[in-house]
Write an enzyme that holds these catalytic residues in place. Structure first.
Site, short mmCIF file in Angstrom:
data_model
loop_
_atom_site.label_atom_id
_atom_site.label_comp_id
_atom_site.label_asym_id
_atom_site.label_seq_id
_atom_site.Cartn_x
_atom_site.Cartn_y
_atom_site.Cartn_z
N LYS A 160 0.83 -1.21 0.00
CA LYS A 160 0.00 0.00 0.00
C LYS A 160 0.87 1.26 0.00
CE LYS A 160 -3.60 -2.50 2.42
NZ LYS A 160 -4.15 -2.92 1.13
N GLU A 249 -8.98 -5.45 -0.35
CA GLU A 249 -8.46 -6.83 -0.44
C GLU A 249 -9.07 -7.58 0.73
OE1 GLU A 249 -6.69 -8.09 -2.78
OE2 GLU A 249 -6.06 -6.29 -3.85
N GLY A 452 -13.10 -8.68 -2.92
CA GLY A 452 -12.43 -7.39 -3.05
C GLY A 452 -12.82 -6.54 -4.22
N GLU A 456 -3.83 -5.36 -6.50
CA GLU A 456 -2.54 -4.90 -6.00
C GLU A 456 -1.42 -5.62 -6.73
OE1 GLU A 456 -2.34 -5.38 -1.74
OE2 GLU A 456 -3.22 -3.41 -1.39
#
Ligand code: NAP
Length: 478
Positions: A160, A249, A452, A456
């Site tokens: 992140k 997520e 989700g 990512e």
């Protein structure tokens, strides 16, 4: 430990703290500030003010800072790994690996950001723009709040924070209350490496508190969350008024399907690697073993034989195969889920045993496809529910009968069967002849359905944490 707001280590504004407990020993690891809504709002205001200068800093200078950061992290690997082991009960080797993965994630995102190209719209594509040049650039979103869960506090922080910082966003990190310590060290090192104190902040405190604050604040542009589906859904609702980008997520109940021609020894190795990793507390762990009736008993026997000798104990001792769950409450919940599955007709072949926060690997046979664990009950422990099937269509139906869709596995030597399954399963990843507990830094990791929203990985996140702006040079060719 203390929070990090505006580059200063501070307690919660009301002075309150809570204890962080080592699940392996029951001892207090540290006290943690119980941050308040006022603390979150203060951090967000500071981030809003600091972010434009960070975005205006030449990209190559931000890259230099992040490369300096991973050098610093490598000098502190043992300290960070030991903190993660003590607070989370994760095996020390896995903690070391996670720190090195963080370095790879930061370095790879920094490199990938060099290739975050804009585009040029084809010249003279329409009569009304035939004298214009239109091109695009990527700009940061602004202030991003990164909420991480207890099970991969280091790796998920990296996924992140790295893409957000390199593209010029400011970040406020909120770690899980069970695992704030390693995150605190990692955030301190970012500041030591040169990230301004207003651009990278850490606020600890209860998830409920930050959830309520996020539903009210106007100072947050994006939330990147990893955790349970229920919380993810509430964050999405809370951000609706602000039209806030919310990346989620979430949980999974992933199928591991074994066809009769599969290599059963490989299937057992992959099943164990994908289910017992981190004591079974992995979002994309293989969680439902859907096995053809002709090989089901042989698979179950090999699995039980392999797991019977497992040693559970202190996660800081590399001689142990598995550590505890994150806390005793989580262990009680896992045991209740096992009991519930037995009440629904399953038969226990191994395990079903708990001491404190430790839950032994548990193999459950004859699990009905109608039982909850075969659908949406995600058990967060090394529990192997075995469900048998007779035909491809039946296996696929059971695999897809969940509201989750994170990862999946198909074990077979026949590539036609494998590809038919891989292209029909409703999941964000399908691994052929390997566990779905599988993640490359580059792949677009994420889930279908309730697993989700967004993806990512270096192939995708840089676009998610930026917005594309069109610049049109009108009549420049006239
Ligand atoms: P969780 O309860 O949702 O907590 C995750 C994080 O959210 C923690 O930092 C928590 O803080 C915070 N939080 C809790 N309630 C909140 C609220 N109302 N608003 C905002 N934040 C809130 O999840 P968990 O049980 O710890 O984690 C396990 C779940 O995460 C599983 O379902 C697992 O499958 C999923 N997971 C998914 C992925 C993925 O990549 N898809 C990866 C790992 C885990 P506190 O600790 O202070 O409560």
């Amino acid at each position: 430990m203390l929070m990090l707001i505006n580059g200063e280590r501070v307690p919660a504004s009301n002075g309150k703290t809570f204890d962080n407990i080592n699940p392996a020993t029951g001892k207090v690891v540290c006290t943690v500030p119980a941050g308040t809504k006022e603390d979150f709002e203060r951090a967000a205001r500071i981030a809003k003010a600091a972010q434009p200068a960070w975005a205006a800093m030449p990209f190559y200078k931000r890259a230099e800072i992040l490369y300096r950061y991973t050098k610093l992290v490598r000098e502190h690997v043992d300290e960070i790994a030991e903190a993660a082991c003590a607070e989370g009960g994760k095996r020390i080797e896995e903690c070391h690996d996670e720190v090195l993965t963080l370095c790879m994630v930061f370095e790879t995102f920094t490199e990938a950001a060099h290739h975050l190209y804009g585009s040029t719209i084809p010249l003279k594509a329409e009569a009304r723009t035939e004298n214009d040049i239109i091109f695009t650039v990527h700009e940061p979103l602004g202030v991003l709040v990164a909420i991480t869960p207890f099970n991969f506090p280091i790796e998920l922080y990296a996924h992140k924070v790295a893409p957000a910082l390199i593209t010029g966003n400011a970040v406020i990190s909120k770690p899980a209350s069970d695992t704030p310590l390693a995150t605190g060290i990692l955030t301190g090192l970012l500041i030591e490496a040169g990230v301004p104190g207003g651009v990278m902040q850490l606020v600890t405190g209860s998830g409920r508190e930050i959830g309520e604050w996020l539903a009210e604040t106007k100072n947050v542009d994006a939330v990147s969350f990893t955790g349970s589906t229920a919380v993810g859904s509430s964050l999405l609702a809370g951000g609706a008024k602000e039209i806030r980008r919310t990346f989620l997520e979430l949980g999974g109940n992933d199928p591991f399907v074994i066809f009769p021609d599969a290599d059963l020894d490989l299937a057992v190795r992959e099943a164990i690697g994908g289910r017992a990793h981190n004591a079974g507390q992995v979002c994309c762990a293989s969680k439902r073993f859907i096995v053809h009736k002709d090989v089901k008993d042989a698979f179950a026997k090999k699995l039980v034989d392999a797991l019977s000798s497992w040693k559970l104990g202190d996660p800081s001792d590399p001689g142990n195969d598995m550590g505890p769950l994150i806390n005793e409450k989580a262990a009680e919940k896992a045991m209740a889920d096992i009991r519930h599955t037995l009440d629904q007709g399953a038969v226990c072949l191994l395990g079903n045993r708990r001491e404190g926060a430790y839950v032994w690997p548990t193999v459950l046979d004859r699990v009905s496809p109608e039982s909850d664990v075969a659908k949406d009950l995600e058990i967060f422990a090394a529990v192997f529910p075995i469900i048998s099937f007779e035909s491809f269509d039946e296996a696929l139906r059971i695999a897809n009968q969940t509201s989750f869709g994170l990862a999946s596995t198909v074990m077979t030597r026949d590539m036609k069967t494998a590809m038919k399954f891989a292209t029909s399963v409703k999941a964000g990843t399908c691994v052929i002849n390997g566990t779905g507990d599988y993640r490359s830094v580059h792949q677009a990791f994420g889930g279908y359905k309730h697993s989700g929203l967004g993806r990512e990985g270096t192939s995708t996140t840089l676009r998610e944490v930026t917005q594309e702006k069109n610049i049109a040079m009108k009549d420049i060719l006239r």
